[in-house]
Motif scaffolding. Structure first.
Motif, mmCIF file in Angstrom:
data_model
loop_
_atom_site.group_PDB
_atom_site.id
_atom_site.type_symbol
_atom_site.label_atom_id
_atom_site.label_comp_id
_atom_site.label_asym_id
_atom_site.label_seq_id
_atom_site.Cartn_x
_atom_site.Cartn_y
_atom_site.Cartn_z
ATOM 1 N N ARG A 54 7.461 18.110 -7.000
ATOM 2 C CA ARG A 54 6.966 19.289 -7.714
ATOM 3 C C ARG A 54 7.059 19.104 -9.218
ATOM 4 N N THR A 55 8.158 18.500 -9.678
ATOM 5 C CA THR A 55 8.327 18.224 -11.102
ATOM 6 C C THR A 55 8.788 16.786 -11.272
ATOM 7 N N THR A 56 8.657 16.286 -12.488
ATOM 8 C CA THR A 56 9.100 14.923 -12.762
ATOM 9 C C THR A 56 10.618 14.794 -12.702
ATOM 10 N N LEU A 57 11.346 15.916 -12.751
ATOM 11 C CA LEU A 57 12.804 15.865 -12.667
ATOM 12 C C LEU A 57 13.287 15.425 -11.287
ATOM 13 N N ASN A 58 12.381 15.427 -10.299
ATOM 14 C CA ASN A 58 12.759 15.011 -8.949
ATOM 15 C C ASN A 58 11.916 13.846 -8.430
ATOM 16 N N ASN A 59 10.958 13.377 -9.209
ATOM 17 C CA ASN A 59 10.107 12.326 -8.660
ATOM 18 C C ASN A 59 10.821 10.979 -8.679
ATOM 19 N N TYR A 60 10.195 9.998 -8.022
ATOM 20 C CA TYR A 60 10.801 8.671 -7.868
ATOM 21 C C TYR A 60 10.393 7.793 -9.047
ATOM 22 N N GLY A 61 10.816 8.224 -10.251
ATOM 23 C CA GLY A 61 10.456 7.489 -11.445
ATOM 24 C C GLY A 61 11.565 7.534 -12.471
ATOM 25 N N HIS A 62 11.450 6.650 -13.451
ATOM 26 C CA HIS A 62 12.439 6.549 -14.531
ATOM 27 C C HIS A 62 11.744 6.023 -15.772
ATOM 28 N N TYR A 63 11.943 6.692 -16.883
ATOM 29 C CA TYR A 63 11.430 6.256 -18.181
ATOM 30 C C TYR A 63 9.923 6.020 -18.139
ATOM 31 N N ASN A 64 9.218 6.966 -17.500
ATOM 32 C CA ASN A 64 7.757 6.963 -17.409
ATOM 33 C C ASN A 64 7.193 5.806 -16.596
ATOM 34 N N GLN A 65 8.017 5.183 -15.740
ATOM 35 C CA GLN A 65 7.521 4.157 -14.835
ATOM 36 C C GLN A 65 8.072 4.409 -13.438
ATOM 37 N N PRO A 66 7.329 3.998 -12.392
ATOM 38 C CA PRO A 66 7.807 4.175 -11.019
ATOM 39 C C PRO A 66 9.054 3.338 -10.745
ATOM 40 N N LEU A 67 9.903 3.842 -9.862
ATOM 41 C CA LEU A 67 11.070 3.080 -9.424
ATOM 42 C C LEU A 67 10.724 2.065 -8.337
ATOM 43 N N ALA A 68 9.505 2.122 -7.831
ATOM 44 C CA ALA A 68 9.085 1.180 -6.794
ATOM 45 C C ALA A 68 7.927 0.324 -7.326
ATOM 46 N N HIS A 69 6.735 0.514 -6.810
ATOM 47 C CA HIS A 69 5.598 -0.317 -7.197
ATOM 48 C C HIS A 69 5.027 0.141 -8.533
ATOM 49 N N PRO A 70 4.622 -0.783 -9.413
ATOM 50 C CA PRO A 70 4.125 -0.389 -10.744
ATOM 51 C C PRO A 70 2.838 0.425 -10.702
ATOM 52 N N MET A 71 2.087 0.381 -9.604
ATOM 53 C CA MET A 71 0.846 1.147 -9.527
ATOM 54 C C MET A 71 1.061 2.574 -9.047
ATOM 55 N N GLY A 72 2.306 2.932 -8.719
ATOM 56 C CA GLY A 72 2.572 4.293 -8.296
ATOM 57 C C GLY A 72 2.207 4.512 -6.845
ATOM 58 N N ALA A 73 1.107 5.240 -6.597
ATOM 59 C CA ALA A 73 0.675 5.553 -5.235
ATOM 60 C C ALA A 73 -0.848 5.511 -5.177
ATOM 61 N N ASN A 74 -1.403 5.813 -3.983
ATOM 62 C CA ASN A 74 -2.853 5.840 -3.785
ATOM 63 C C ASN A 74 -3.482 4.487 -4.118
ATOM 64 N N ALA B 59 0.842 -1.192 0.000
ATOM 65 C CA ALA B 59 0.000 0.000 0.000
ATOM 66 C C ALA B 59 0.875 1.239 0.000
ATOM 67 N N ALA B 60 0.361 2.313 -0.600
ATOM 68 C CA ALA B 60 1.033 3.610 -0.577
ATOM 69 C C ALA B 60 -0.014 4.709 -0.532
ATOM 70 N N ARG B 61 0.200 5.689 0.334
ATOM 71 C CA ARG B 61 -0.716 6.808 0.433
ATOM 72 C C ARG B 61 -0.647 7.688 -0.820
ATOM 73 N N PRO B 62 -1.689 8.477 -1.041
ATOM 74 C CA PRO B 62 -1.660 9.396 -2.183
ATOM 75 C C PRO B 62 -0.448 10.316 -2.160
ATOM 76 N N PHE B 63 0.098 10.583 -3.329
ATOM 77 C CA PHE B 63 1.202 11.500 -3.587
ATOM 78 C C PHE B 63 2.571 10.956 -3.159
ATOM 79 N N THR B 64 2.630 9.751 -2.593
ATOM 80 C CA THR B 64 3.924 9.143 -2.285
ATOM 81 C C THR B 64 4.735 8.991 -3.569
ATOM 82 N N TYR B 65 6.019 9.249 -3.488
ATOM 83 C CA TYR B 65 6.984 9.193 -4.599
ATOM 84 C C TYR B 65 6.888 10.388 -5.552
ATOM 85 N N SER B 66 5.865 11.241 -5.440
ATOM 86 C CA SER B 66 5.722 12.368 -6.364
ATOM 87 C C SER B 66 6.488 13.581 -5.849
#
Length: 521
Positions: free
Chosen positions: A384-404, A375-382
């Protein structure tokens, strides 16, 4: 920022209390059939950091005493090329992945993959491998829609159109490992990484596309300490120039794993993502993060940066030789006051995992099960911009569902001689956005566009339920490259108050390699 600095200090104190390590002997690259199954006993190795240099060996009924033809050995027992000497080993194989199937929503599906792998050893301390895959394919409708929305095939990078309704894509992996004495390993790679003892990882997973990295692994007593520097790709932020291509961002990760006893292991995780350049000019690699033994959050705080710092905990308790409880906790950001108030403040961003796995259950050899909640709460890993989020190549670096989201995944597999059976049931609930809203599932949306300041909870937005069922049966042809004949059936049902989607997929194929690709989302 908030309370992270105080948590970092606590983690530092915990880390100083640790010491012991014996290098993993049975950890290996994941099969695309079945799931990763390390031994449960923590006394001999560290199961939560997967060793991608070592490939698992199937124990098959032997007929080595009988003479076999060259064709028989190459098809069923060996790599296509194998050479060995006193101070070297080399192998190479062809890796086909040919599938054909049918989706009730997208008609005939197919995959035509031609892959090659080569690897070996030079001397006692240097090992290497490289893989290359050239692919064309037409996928089930839900994968097709995902690829067109994100511009990437899940875990396999960017695509171009093939015959109007299919995709053409290629990618490569490579890794060099050098063992420097008893205590150090150095890895230079273009591949994936995974931290955890479960099927998913809330800390760092092998879901997205490959990326370049340098990793140092130190082993002392009961301790394994890992530092990794990596470069990631942001496909969404506007390019600085045509010549420079997609925008880049950097990541540095520390992971300390302590085998407290034969039954208990605890791992402490920290990571920072920062953009390659900002409005003031090109920043590049930040030497502040170069020290491999420093804790990252105090450094990020001290330089007054807007970098994205995350911290986490991985733990495992083995209550029998073949069974273990495991879990993770990921902390992105929080305010203690807001947590205790219980008002659902958007900035309380964290996630977790709790799971159970057992090998040889009911004393049946090679019957394995796993049940796991993530489980992940809303906005986890996000950010202000995608240049700092927890993602790579349009996919999350952790769980494939992202957050929420909250997910319950169950897997069982069984091997008898060359036969493999695998079943999976996954249930999930997540909140999707409607037009003009941001309820926190898509980590590539800026959290500054959030819909709610307070009252945020998992599943908010357009509450959606997902059911994913898969059954697979395979006959192993060659254990060296995992070549097999495979049949699978998938049912995927997604529904909410606005729409309902049901897709039934049947596939048969001749498959090979040890890739782990995630289509269960």
């Amino acid at each position: 920022m908030h309370q992270k600095l105080h948590v970092s200090a606590l983690l530092t104190i915990c880390c100083l209390a640790a010491s012991h390590y014996v290098q993993a002997q049975s950890a290996g690259r994941q099969y695309s059939l079945g799931f990763y199954q390390p031994m449960s006993d923590s006394s001999g190795y560290h199961s939560s950091l997967r060793d991608y240099m070592v490939q698992p060996n199937f124990e098959l009924p032997g007929d080595t005493a009988r003479k076999r033809s060259w064709w028989h050995r190459k098809l069923f027992r060996e790599h296509l090329l194998e050479f060995s000497g006193d101070d070297y080993d080399f192998y190479a194989s062809f890796l086909p992945d040919f599938q054909v199937g049918h989706s009730n929503r997208n008609g005939t599906t197919w995959l035509n993959t031609r892959g090659v792998v080569a690897g070996g050893r030079i001397g006692k301390n240097l090992t290497f491998y490289t893989e290359f895959y050239e692919n064309q394919g037409k996928f089930p409708l839900y994968v097709d829609a995902y690829a067109r929305a994100t511009k990437v095939i899940p875990g396999q990078g960017q695509w171009k159109t093939y015959n109007t309704d299919a995709f053409d894509f290629a990618y490569a992996s490579a890794l060099i490992n050098y063992k420097a004495g008893k205590h150090f390993n150095f890895q230079l790679g273009y591949d994936k990484n995974f931290v955890g003892d479960g099927y998913r990882s809330m800390l760092l997973s092998d879901v997205p596309f490959n990326y370049p990295f340098l990793k140092i692994v130190a082993n002392v007593g009961r301790i394994q300490y890992t530092t990794m520097w990596a470069q990631f790709i942001d496909m969404r932020y506007p390019k600085a120039s045509y010549d420079n291509g997609y925008r880049k961002k950097w990541g540095v990760f520390n992971y300390l794993d302590w085998n407290v006893s034969k039954k208990i292991s605890v791992g402490l995780f920290g990571g920072v993502i920062w953009q390659d350049s900002d409005s003031s000019g090109k920043r590049g690699f930040d030497v502040s993060y170069l020290n491999p033994i420093i804790f990252l959050r105090p450094v990020e705080f001290s330089v007054g940066s807007a970098d994205n710092a995350v911290m986490g905990l991985n733990a495992k308790y083995t209550f029998s030789r073949n069974s273990a409880l495991y879990g993770q906790f990921l902390l992105d950001e929080f305010k203690l006051k807001e947590v205790t108030n219980g008002d659902g403040w958007w900035g309380n961003k964290f996630g977790g995992q709790l799971g159970f796995r057992s090998n040889n259950i009911f004393k049946v050899n090679r019957l394995n099960i796993l049940t796991e909640v993530n489980a992940a709460r809303p906005f986890t890993y996000s950010q202000r911009t995608t240049l700092n989020n927890y993602g790579h190549y349009n996919q999350p670096l952790a769980h494939p569902m992202g957050a929420n989201f909250v997910e319950w995944v169950n897997i069982a597999d069984y091997q008898y001689r060359r036969w493999f059976l695998r079943g999976q049931i996954m249930l999930a609930n997540y909140g999707q956005d409607t037009t003009g809203t941001n309820f926190g599932k898509d980590i590539f949306k800026s959290y500054e566009t959030r819909t709610l300041e307070y009252g945020n909870s998992i599943g908010q937005g357009l509450s959606t339920n997902l059911l994913y069922l898969q059954g697979t049966i395979a006959f192993l042809l060659n254990p060296k490259n995992n070549m097999r004949l495979e049949v699978s059936v998938i049912r995927r049902q997604e529904r909410n108050d606005a729409w309902r989607s049901n897709e039934l997929i049947f596939q048969v194929g001749l498959r090979s390699s040890f890739r782990q690709l995630y289509y269960d989302f």
